[in-house]
Design a protein around this motif. Structure first.
Motif, short mmCIF file in Angstrom:
data_model
loop_
_atom_site.label_atom_id
_atom_site.label_comp_id
_atom_site.label_asym_id
_atom_site.label_seq_id
_atom_site.Cartn_x
_atom_site.Cartn_y
_atom_site.Cartn_z
N ASN A 283 2.72 6.19 -2.41
CA ASN A 283 3.81 7.11 -2.78
C ASN A 283 3.80 7.43 -4.27
N GLN A 284 3.52 6.41 -5.08
CA GLN A 284 3.47 6.63 -6.53
C GLN A 284 2.33 7.59 -6.89
N ILE A 285 1.19 7.42 -6.22
CA ILE A 285 0.03 8.29 -6.47
C ILE A 285 0.35 9.72 -6.02
N ARG A 286 1.03 9.84 -4.88
CA ARG A 286 1.43 11.17 -4.38
C ARG A 286 2.42 11.83 -5.35
N ASN A 287 3.37 11.02 -5.85
CA ASN A 287 4.36 11.55 -6.79
C ASN A 287 3.74 11.96 -8.12
N SER B 27 0.32 3.00 -12.71
CA SER B 27 0.28 3.98 -13.82
C SER B 27 -0.93 3.75 -14.71
N ALA B 28 -1.22 2.48 -15.01
CA ALA B 28 -2.38 2.15 -15.85
C ALA B 28 -3.67 2.57 -15.15
N TYR B 29 -3.72 2.34 -13.85
CA TYR B 29 -4.92 2.74 -13.08
C TYR B 29 -5.11 4.26 -13.11
N LEU B 30 -4.03 5.01 -12.90
CA LEU B 30 -4.11 6.48 -12.88
C LEU B 30 -4.51 7.02 -14.25
N GLN B 31 -4.05 6.34 -15.30
CA GLN B 31 -4.45 6.74 -16.66
C GLN B 31 -5.95 6.56 -16.85
N LYS C 21 0.83 -1.22 0.00
CA LYS C 21 0.00 0.00 0.00
C LYS C 21 0.85 1.26 0.00
N SER C 22 1.92 1.27 0.80
CA SER C 22 2.77 2.47 0.91
C SER C 22 3.42 2.79 -0.42
#
Length: 199
Positions: A19-23, A190-194, A14-15
């Protein structure tokens, strides 16, 4: 404002996902961080914990999380008592942060809440989507033992104190599987955020 919860079992990654989402530029409210803030020296929450569990869980005025963990994770009644002290404070702080971000005009805010289902956040009506990060139990166990320096039985006790992954997956809107490399996990996020941007 869209509010998205990130949850998953202990040591599931999860962390890393958070962090990737925050970045990527999103605002993230981290319940783990909040849970540390509400028990800082001088807080009434810390005083309540001290009264309930004794002075030996305080070291140099600070909560000894390891000592407290050893006490509560093997005793469901004590874990429930601790949750009853800390959970309302954490919930209230998360709500305040959500109100703040809404006032600031944020479009999407993520909340990383490890015990999202266990503590009834799924009943709160605050969230538009739930992302669950999961690993196979053996992978989770090995990671937890390595990360926290735990014996296998102690790691198993912590995992078993949470809702099973299979149940979390059923309740999720989005499932991110983390059994491979960090690079593979990164690609999934990354795919999810896209997808999130497109919808």
């Amino acid at each position: 404002m869209r509010v998205i919860a990130i949850t998953g079992g202990i040591a599931s990654g999860k962390s890393f996902v958070t962090n990737q989402i925050r970045n990527a530029g999103y605002k993230v409210i981290d319940a783990d961080l909040v849970s540390r803030q509400v028990v800082e020296p001088g807080t009434h929450t810390l005083e309540e914990i001290k009264s309930a569990f004794g002075d030996q869980i305080i070291s140099n005025g600070v909560l000894d999380r390891k000592a407290l963990g050893e006490k509560v994770f093997s005793n469901p009644a004590l874990l429930k008592e601790l949750t009853n002290i800390t959970a309302p404070e954490i919930r209230s702080s998360i709500q305040d942060s959500l109100s703040f971000f809404k006032m600031k005009g944020e479009e999407v805010v993520f909340c990383a809440i490890p015990l999202y289902f266990e503590q009834g956040y799924d009943q709160s009506g605050w969230f538009d989507q739930v992302v669950v990060v999961v690993s196979d139990e053996r992978v989770q166990l090995d990671r937890l033992m390595a990360r926290d320096g735990l014996e296998e039985w102690a790691a198993q006790t912590r995992i078993k104190s949470q809702m099973p992954n299979a149940e979390k997956k059923q309740k999720a809107d989005v499932v991110i599987e983390n059994n491979g490399t960090e690079e593979e996990l990164q690609k999934q996020v990354s795919a999810y955020l896209q997808t999130l941007k497109e919808n």
